[in-house]
Design a protein around this motif. Structure first.
Motif, PDB file in Angstrom:
ATOM      1  N   THR A   1      -7.215 -28.487  42.673  1.00  0.00           N
ATOM      2  CA  THR A   1      -8.547 -29.079  42.599  1.00  0.00           C
ATOM      3  C   THR A   1      -9.563 -27.974  42.852  1.00  0.00           C
ATOM      4  OG1 THR A   1      -7.735 -31.212  43.373  1.00  0.00           O
ATOM      5  CG2 THR A   1     -10.106 -30.809  43.581  1.00  0.00           C
ATOM      6  N   ALA A   2     -10.429 -27.742  41.870  1.00  0.00           N
ATOM      7  CA  ALA A   2     -11.329 -26.589  41.927  1.00  0.00           C
ATOM      8  C   ALA A   2     -12.795 -26.972  41.940  1.00  0.00           C
ATOM      9  CB  ALA A   2     -11.061 -25.661  40.740  1.00  0.00           C
ATOM     10  N   TYR A   3     -13.078 -28.242  41.740  1.00  0.00           N
ATOM     11  CA  TYR A   3     -14.473 -28.653  41.751  1.00  0.00           C
ATOM     12  C   TYR A   3     -14.608 -30.152  42.030  1.00  0.00           C
ATOM     13  CZ  TYR A   3     -19.307 -29.517  40.618  1.00  0.00           C
ATOM     14  OH  TYR A   3     -20.612 -29.895  40.717  1.00  0.00           O
TER      15      TYR A   3
ATOM     16  N   ALA B   1     -24.522 -28.925  48.444  1.00  0.00           N
ATOM     17  CA  ALA B   1     -24.110 -27.537  48.697  1.00  0.00           C
ATOM     18  C   ALA B   1     -22.598 -27.361  48.477  1.00  0.00           C
ATOM     19  CB  ALA B   1     -24.466 -27.164  50.133  1.00  0.00           C
ATOM     20  N   PRO B   2     -22.169 -26.141  48.163  1.00  0.00           N
ATOM     21  CA  PRO B   2     -20.745 -25.908  47.907  1.00  0.00           C
ATOM     22  C   PRO B   2     -19.931 -25.668  49.188  1.00  0.00           C
ATOM     23  CG  PRO B   2     -21.954 -23.881  47.578  1.00  0.00           C
ATOM     24  CD  PRO B   2     -22.976 -24.929  47.964  1.00  0.00           C
ATOM     25  N   CYS B   3     -18.620 -25.834  49.077  1.00  0.00           N
ATOM     26  CA  CYS B   3     -17.697 -25.464  50.151  1.00  0.00           C
ATOM     27  C   CYS B   3     -16.381 -25.039  49.507  1.00  0.00           C
ATOM     28  CB  CYS B   3     -17.474 -26.629  51.117  1.00  0.00           C
ATOM     29  SG  CYS B   3     -16.694 -28.085  50.394  1.00  0.00           S
TER      30      CYS B   3
ATOM     31  N   VAL C   1     -11.150 -30.383  37.720  1.00  0.00           N
ATOM     32  CA  VAL C   1     -12.559 -30.649  38.007  1.00  0.00           C
ATOM     33  C   VAL C   1     -12.711 -32.158  38.117  1.00  0.00           C
ATOM     34  CG1 VAL C   1     -14.903 -30.506  37.074  1.00  0.00           C
ATOM     35  CG2 VAL C   1     -13.327 -28.571  36.791  1.00  0.00           C
ATOM     36  N   LEU C   2     -13.351 -32.633  39.191  1.00  0.00           N
ATOM     37  CA  LEU C   2     -13.517 -34.078  39.359  1.00  0.00           C
ATOM     38  C   LEU C   2     -14.842 -34.540  38.752  1.00  0.00           C
ATOM     39  CD1 LEU C   2     -12.143 -34.379  43.007  1.00  0.00           C
ATOM     40  CD2 LEU C   2     -11.069 -35.250  40.913  1.00  0.00           C
TER      41      LEU C   2
ATOM     42  N   ASN D   1     -15.916 -26.065  45.449  1.00  0.00           N
ATOM     43  CA  ASN D   1     -16.186 -25.257  44.262  1.00  0.00           C
ATOM     44  C   ASN D   1     -15.440 -23.932  44.377  1.00  0.00           C
ATOM     45  OD1 ASN D   1     -17.246 -23.603  42.244  1.00  0.00           O
ATOM     46  ND2 ASN D   1     -19.302 -24.492  42.387  1.00  0.00           N
ATOM     47  N   LEU D   2     -14.414 -23.762  43.564  1.00  0.00           N
ATOM     48  CA  LEU D   2     -13.603 -22.543  43.616  1.00  0.00           C
ATOM     49  C   LEU D   2     -13.900 -21.591  42.461  1.00  0.00           C
ATOM     50  CD1 LEU D   2     -10.056 -23.850  44.747  1.00  0.00           C
ATOM     51  CD2 LEU D   2     -11.989 -23.100  46.148  1.00  0.00           C
TER      52      LEU D   2
END
Lengths: 300, 337
Positions: free
Chosen positions: A163-165, A281-283, A243-244, A225-226
């Motif tokens: 899972t990348a997003y 925001a991303p993590c 990506v979800l 977010n990778l």
């Protein structure tokens, strides 16, 4: 490396869902996960509607996978599961051991071990691989190092999907937190999820965005977010990025991921561009073995 | 009320004194863990060394009670040997069963120690008979602990459809999320019930008296704030007060305990084989109080049958040791959902 659109986590009106997947058919994804995996009460999309969507996507050249319900409580949940497993046209992602049991019984040999199956070590991967799991969706909380360790130790290397997003699915409950917010019971929830296209933000008492309530599911507030970690994902031999779905900018996001995967844009630049497409925001802490909500900047 | 088998009372012990207390107070089984990440109550100062485990097993077996070992976290490639070694140790020491969640470990246990009895942990997230039967057919699992998600009729339905004995939670801290499917603690602190055996671990907790009241934080995240007339509770992250829309409230769950004492006759009728009391992290005094009440209730059910009635003093005793001094039937009661 392939690009996948993960199962839809939210409850949208039927037409909105149909429109969404019509766009997906034109997007640069290789794999699309379809079906209701969060709440068995959601019925805007009937199983037949999902099959229609699946066929359209397949005709557009996508690999279609039916993602099974994560929390199975009733006999009718099991009936739906048996229909998914019984259809001959599409692969199934098992998100619960009941799905694994049904797939084994039906003799399936190419199913996906979903992220909620808790496959954390080589021995467990071997158990599922022997029973026909050929792709492993890594549990989001698992760090890269542990993933590498599993892949080095298992008998037959599965296709690996990370899972990348997206807002991370973090927990599932018998209780519906959306219904609870409106002082309703789950059985008479009035389908309030329909009014919250991306769930309901849950903030701390000092206003910090912390979680997202999405019916019986609890998600992160921040968006995993990778994109910036793409070099590490590639070095570890990850086969598929998941990506979800989200309600806005989906086409731009998928296009951005595609370009980054294909090397047409540098990962750091892709990550920078994605900021404008994110609802929060991303993590990326989980990937780095840290608290999930933290954000690590890849070393230049 | 004519269950074919008596209901076993399964009580928690986070220490040797708690184990002895549970046995003396009438537990049929005591469940325990070693001092490491192999079990879901990996808390500082809790659990058993090899020596205290041996003594505990001897104490229980001398009194014809059972000891069940919780080994219910998910090992990873880097720490796998610690889990298998713990299974070997448990088998050598003569525990009566190991409580596992990970299929890889079940296979290891089944192949290496075929005589060792396997229980499926609540952390295995098996909520249907199909899921439970998977573990039975592949690893010979003989008992499953149900996650706290099913209503009473659903529990009954599962029991009818599986040869596996069913154990349910009767009392104690209430996980509102499906056990084994919750990464909230990992998201906030980096430590998870699945992999580290810890939820909202103490080392990330901060209590701070401020002008606005007592604030409790988990890794810096404000979980709750208490006014002077409120009792400040431990910041378990799903039991804090948060803002959703315009409301600030216990958005996920109140600090409350599960208490199913009044359902005991129904659980027996449904064919439940064992009742589990939560709380290995609690004191021997808690273990004693809760064990005594449930022992009395189960014994009374045997003699009174359909005339069984919950005694007011039982409820008072249990409420005294409940989180937030209140209790709920949880998912057994459908409207809770």
């Amino acid at each position: 490396m392939k690009l996948a659109l993960g199962p839809h986590q939210y409850y949208w009106p039927r037409q909105a869902m149909m429109d969404f997947y019509a766009d997906v058919a034109d997007s640069p994804v290789d794999i699309v996960y379809v079906g209701e995996s969060v709440c068995s009460r959601r019925h805007e999309m009937r199983l037949e509607d999902w099959f229609d969507v699946a066929h359209v996507l397949a005709e557009a050249g996508k690999e279609v996978v039916f993602s099974s319900l994560v929390l199975i409580e009733s006999e009718s949940d099991l009936k739906v599961l048996r229909k998914l497993v019984g259809q001959p046209d599409f692969r199934v992602e098992a998100n619960d051991m009941a799905a694994v049991q049904a797939l084994i019984r039906a003799g399936h040999k190419h199913w996906v071990a979903g992220p909620t199956l808790n496959v954390f070590n080589p021995a467990t991967m071997d158990v599922f691989a022997e029973q026909g799991a050929t792709r492993w969706a890594v549990p989001p909380e698992m760090a890269r190092e542990a993933m590498d360790g599993l892949l080095a130790g298992c008998a037959v290397r599965p296709e690996v999907e990370v899972t990348a997003y997206g807002r991370l699915p973090l927990a599932y409950s018998a209780r519906c937190f959306t219904a609870r917010h409106f002082n309703l019971q789950k059985d008479t929830c009035e389908f309030r999820c329909l009014q919250h296209a991306e769930g309901m933000p849950l903030k701390t008492r000092e206003g910090e965005a912390f979680l997202t309530l999405n019916g019986i599911q609890t998600q992160s507030a921040k968006v995993y977010n990778l994109l910036g970690d793409l070099p590490a994902l590639q070095a570890s031999g990850v086969d598929v990025l998941r990506v979800l779905p989200q309600s806005e900018h989906m086409a731009e996001l998928l296009a951005l991921f595609r370009r980054a995967i294909d090397g047409e844009i540098a990962p750091t630049e892709a990550f920078a561009q994605s900021q404008a497409l994110m609802p929060e925001a991303p993590c990326n802490g989980f990937w780095h073995g840290k608290p999930g909500l933290e954000q690590y900047v890849a070393a230049a | 009320m004519t269950a074919n088998h008596p209901i076993e009372l399964v009580c928690p012990a986070g220490s040797l004194p708690a184990l002895k207390t549970a046995v003396d107070a009438g537990a049929d089984c005591v469940y325990v863990g070693f001092k490491n990440a192999t079990n879901a109550r990996n808390f500082t100062g809790l659990n058993f060394t090899d020596a205290s485990m041996r003594e505990g097993i001897r104490y229980a077996h001398d009194r014809s009670r059972k000891v069940l070992l919780a080994l219910n976290t998910y090992p990873q490639a880097g720490n796998w040997p610690e889990w298998t070694k713990t299974i070997d140790t448990a088998a050598d020491m003569g525990v009566d069963a190991v409580i596992l969640a990970d299929p890889g470990l079940m296979r290891y246990a089944n192949r290496t120690h075929p005589a060792l009895r396997l229980h499926l942990s609540v952390q295995g997230s098996a909520t249907s008979y199909e899921a439970i039967n998977f573990y039975h057919e592949h690893f010979g699992v003989q008992r499953a602990v149900l996650p706290r998600v099913l209503s009473l009729p659903q529990v009954e339905h599962v029991i009818k459809k599986t040869p596996v004995e069913i154990e349910v939670f009767g009392f104690g801290g209430l996980c509102v999320m499906v056990e084994g499917r919750c990464s909230l603690s990992a998201y906030a602190t980096g430590e998870s019930p699945n992999c580290n055996g810890a939820c909202s671990p103490g080392k990330h907790v901060r209590w701070e008296q401020t002008a606005k009241g007592m604030e409790t934080r988990l890794n810096g995240i404000l979980i709750d704030r208490f006014s002077d007339d409120e009792r400040a509770g431990y910041p378990t992250l799903c039991k804090g007060r948060f803002a959703v829309g315009d409301d600030t409230y216990y958005a996920i769950e109140e600090p409350t305990s599960l208490n199913t004492l009044e359902l005991l006759p129904d659980l027996a009728r449904a064919g439940v084989r064992a009742i589990k009391i939560e709380g290995r992290q609690r004191s021997p005094a808690y273990v004693q109080q809760v064990t005594r009440v449930w022992r009395a209730a189960i014994d009374r059910l045997k003699t009174d049958g359909d005339r069984f009635a919950v005694q007011p003093e039982w409820m008072t005793a249990l409420n005294n040791v409940s989180e937030g001094q209140s209790h709920t039937l949880g998912a057994y009661y459908r409207p809770w959902k």
